[in-house]
Design an enzyme around this catalytic site. Structure first.
Site, PDB file in Angstrom:
ATOM      1  N   GLY A 155      44.119  63.352  14.217  1.00 40.50           N
ATOM      2  CA  GLY A 155      44.936  63.086  15.393  1.00 40.50           C
ATOM      3  C   GLY A 155      44.231  62.167  16.362  1.00 40.50           C
ATOM      4  O   GLY A 155      43.219  61.549  16.027  1.00 40.50           O
ATOM      5  N   HIS A 156      44.783  62.104  17.566  1.00 42.66           N
ATOM      6  CA  HIS A 156      44.282  61.191  18.585  1.00 42.66           C
ATOM      7  C   HIS A 156      44.543  61.841  19.934  1.00 42.66           C
ATOM      8  O   HIS A 156      45.672  62.241  20.213  1.00 42.66           O
ATOM      9  CB  HIS A 156      45.033  59.863  18.455  1.00 42.66           C
ATOM     10  CG  HIS A 156      44.392  58.734  19.164  1.00 42.66           C
ATOM     11  ND1 HIS A 156      43.187  58.199  18.775  1.00 42.66           N
ATOM     12  CD2 HIS A 156      44.785  58.047  20.251  1.00 42.66           C
ATOM     13  CE1 HIS A 156      42.877  57.201  19.601  1.00 42.66           C
ATOM     14  NE2 HIS A 156      43.827  57.096  20.509  1.00 42.66           N
ATOM     15  N   THR A 157      43.500  61.971  20.768  1.00 41.42           N
ATOM     16  CA  THR A 157      43.635  62.674  22.059  1.00 41.42           C
ATOM     17  C   THR A 157      43.238  61.752  23.191  1.00 41.42           C
ATOM     18  O   THR A 157      42.135  61.204  23.197  1.00 41.42           O
ATOM     19  CB  THR A 157      42.740  63.930  22.071  1.00 41.42           C
ATOM     20  OG1 THR A 157      42.947  64.640  20.865  1.00 41.42           O
ATOM     21  CG2 THR A 157      43.072  64.818  23.255  1.00 41.42           C
ATOM     22  N   HIS A 162      68.989  52.331  12.977  1.00 38.87           N
ATOM     23  CA  HIS A 162      68.645  53.345  13.999  1.00 38.87           C
ATOM     24  C   HIS A 162      68.655  54.747  13.399  1.00 38.87           C
ATOM     25  O   HIS A 162      69.230  55.670  13.968  1.00 38.87           O
ATOM     26  CB  HIS A 162      69.606  53.269  15.191  1.00 38.87           C
ATOM     27  CG  HIS A 162      69.671  51.897  15.811  1.00 38.87           C
ATOM     28  ND1 HIS A 162      68.609  51.349  16.496  1.00 38.87           N
ATOM     29  CD2 HIS A 162      70.649  50.952  15.815  1.00 38.87           C
ATOM     30  CE1 HIS A 162      68.939  50.139  16.907  1.00 38.87           C
ATOM     31  NE2 HIS A 162      70.163  49.869  16.506  1.00 38.87           N
ATOM     32  N   LYS A 218      63.124  60.474  26.584  1.00 37.16           N
ATOM     33  CA  LYS A 218      63.253  59.244  25.786  1.00 37.16           C
ATOM     34  C   LYS A 218      63.744  58.084  26.658  1.00 37.16           C
ATOM     35  O   LYS A 218      64.537  58.292  27.579  1.00 37.16           O
ATOM     36  CB  LYS A 218      64.306  59.449  24.685  1.00 37.16           C
ATOM     37  CG  LYS A 218      63.782  60.087  23.441  1.00 37.16           C
ATOM     38  CD  LYS A 218      64.863  60.001  22.360  1.00 37.16           C
ATOM     39  CE  LYS A 218      64.450  60.678  21.072  1.00 37.16           C
ATOM     40  NZ  LYS A 218      65.478  60.567  20.046  1.00 37.16           N
ATOM     41  N   CYS A 229      63.069  65.720  24.718  1.00 37.34           N
ATOM     42  CA  CYS A 229      63.739  64.503  24.268  1.00 37.34           C
ATOM     43  C   CYS A 229      64.511  63.815  25.386  1.00 37.34           C
ATOM     44  O   CYS A 229      64.938  62.675  25.225  1.00 37.34           O
ATOM     45  CB  CYS A 229      64.669  64.814  23.105  1.00 37.34           C
ATOM     46  SG  CYS A 229      63.767  65.252  21.612  1.00 37.34           S
ATOM     47  N   ASP A 257      69.409  64.272  12.965  1.00 37.76           N
ATOM     48  CA  ASP A 257      69.211  65.422  13.846  1.00 37.76           C
ATOM     49  C   ASP A 257      69.699  65.040  15.238  1.00 37.76           C
ATOM     50  O   ASP A 257      69.740  63.864  15.609  1.00 37.76           O
ATOM     51  CB  ASP A 257      67.765  65.942  13.821  1.00 37.76           C
ATOM     52  CG  ASP A 257      66.725  64.919  14.228  1.00 37.76           C
ATOM     53  OD1 ASP A 257      67.048  63.724  14.321  1.00 37.76           O
ATOM     54  OD2 ASP A 257      65.575  65.337  14.465  1.00 37.76           O
ATOM     55  N   ASP A 291      62.690  65.000  11.891  1.00 36.30           N
ATOM     56  CA  ASP A 291      63.192  63.710  11.397  1.00 36.30           C
ATOM     57  C   ASP A 291      63.018  63.576   9.881  1.00 36.30           C
ATOM     58  O   ASP A 291      63.782  62.863   9.225  1.00 36.30           O
ATOM     59  CB  ASP A 291      62.517  62.548  12.132  1.00 36.30           C
ATOM     60  CG  ASP A 291      63.127  62.328  13.518  1.00 36.30           C
ATOM     61  OD1 ASP A 291      64.341  62.559  13.679  1.00 36.30           O
ATOM     62  OD2 ASP A 291      62.383  61.927  14.433  1.00 36.30           O
TER      63      ASP A 291
HETATM   64 CO    CO Z   1      65.874  62.212  14.910  1.00 31.98          CO
HETATM   65 CO    CO Z   2      62.849  61.115  16.266  1.00 30.46          CO
END
Ligand code: CO
Ligand code: CO
Length: 350
Positions: free
Chosen positions: A141-143, A51, A23, A20, A229, A93
């Site tokens: 999914g997608h690769t 948000h 980000k 993370c 989270d 999430d």
């Molecule tokens: Co989150």
């Molecule tokens: Co998130």
């Protein structure tokens, strides 16, 4: 297929930063998002304007859909572990909004010209084991072939519309509970520099791989008023979001925060992840913190697959923490209180 482990594939060699902490800078991001006004629809219960962790859509009186995605480059060397952490993080999430994951899609970037394909399989296997643990179903999914490996999920979850826990409901007087220990970003950075012991590092890996599933059930059981989270923007970044959305101030008692071993000494020595500075800059003067710098950086430390931060009526907080411990969230603690607005969104105190 041959066994793959971190001796054969070292995902950390593939990218300078992961998890993370990769980000985009929240300052830049929020500025951009504010330009993109979503179309109004009365069935939308939560959109990007607050948000929050996910978008929420009321399907009917019984069911609201929680829709979210998270993916990032590796923060650990081992492909299986990376997959498990990335999936736990993406599922989180849904848990942060009090929901249950239902369906997921894999989102993958992988350098198949440079790394053996077994690494890709191991990433997906790590993810699938967590998806199974969450009783969620993979729908596809997608690769993409790409230079830097990245993995995560899009997740669709459900919650009863009356049981939705957003980041906007915290009430003055509520207690604040954090379910996982802080310091993940610091230990990941220290591990790259060979500055952290094996035991502390393994505890951080275990914390990242842990689902927020049972913590979410406890939030529902005790009627949490708001939740989020704690991920890349650090405790202060996510606390700020909750404070702003709820129209209150969050006061955090830093000595009560659960912290991974070795983190505070590392911060004191100056082993500070770059994202800490970015996160502190983002909260700016919305943060009031007159305390030793290591605590300030701890509260800005970027978490990957971090715990839930939630508010709950003060008289229920101790029982909620006992239930969290019993469910395996053994670091969970009461970490502060919700105050009427005090001018700053977040106050850290000793
Ligand atoms: Co989150
Ligand atoms: Co998130």
């Amino acid at each position: 297929m041959k066994q793959i482990n971190d001796k054969q594939i070292d995902l950390l060699k593939e990218c300078p930063y992961g998890g993370c902490s990769a980000k985009m800078d929240p300052h830049t991001l929020h500025g951009l998002l504010d330009e993109l006004l979503p179309e109004r629809d009365e069935r939308v219960m939560v959109d990007i304007s607050t948000h929050d962790d996910a978008g929420v859509f009321r399907l009917n009186d019984e069911t609201a859909l929680i829709f979210t995605t998270d993916f990032f480059p590796p923060m650990v060397a081992d492909p299986y572990t990376f997959g498990a952490i990335a999936a736990s993080n993406a599922l989180s999430d849904v848990y942060a909004m009090g929901g249950k994951p239902l369906l997921s899609l894999n989102l993958v970037h992988y350098p198949s010209n440079r790394l053996p394909v077994e690494g890709l399989v191991a990433i997906l296997k790590g993810g699938q084991d967590k998806i199974n643990e969450a009783h969620c179903l993979t729908m596809g999914g997608h690769t993409i072939d790409d230079q830097i490996p990245q993995y995560g999920l899009a997740v669709l979850g459900t919650v009863h519309p009356d049981r939705l826990i957003s980041n906007a409901g915290a009430q003055a007087g509520d207690a604040l509970i954090l379910t996982k220990p802080l310091g993940i970003g610091t230990l990941i950075a220290a591990h790259r520099l060979d500055m952290v012991g094996d035991k502390a590092y393994r505890t951080a890996i275990a914390a990242m791989m842990r689902l927020n599933a049972s913590a979410s059930v406890v939030m529902q059981r005790y009627g949490a008023t708001a939740a989020t989270d704690v991920t890349g923007f650090g405790l202060v970044g996510h606390a700020r979001g909750m404070a702003k959305a709820s129209g209150c101030t969050l006061s955090i008692d830093v000595e009560s925060l659960p912290v991974l071993d070795e983190v505070l000494p590392l911060l004191k020595e100056g082993c500070i992840p770059g994202a800490c500075f970015r996160n502190l800059k983002f909260v700016g003067d919305e943060l009031r913190a007159e305390l030793p710098f290591e605590y300030k950086y701890l509260c800005a430390d970027p978490q990957t697959s971090g715990g839930l931060l939630f508010s709950v009526a003060a008289e229920k907080a101790e029982a909620a923490v006992a239930d969290l411990h019993a469910g395996g969230d053994t670091s969970a603690a009461i970490v502060g209180t919700v105050l009427p607005p005090q001018g700053s969104a977040c106050i850290l105190q000793l």
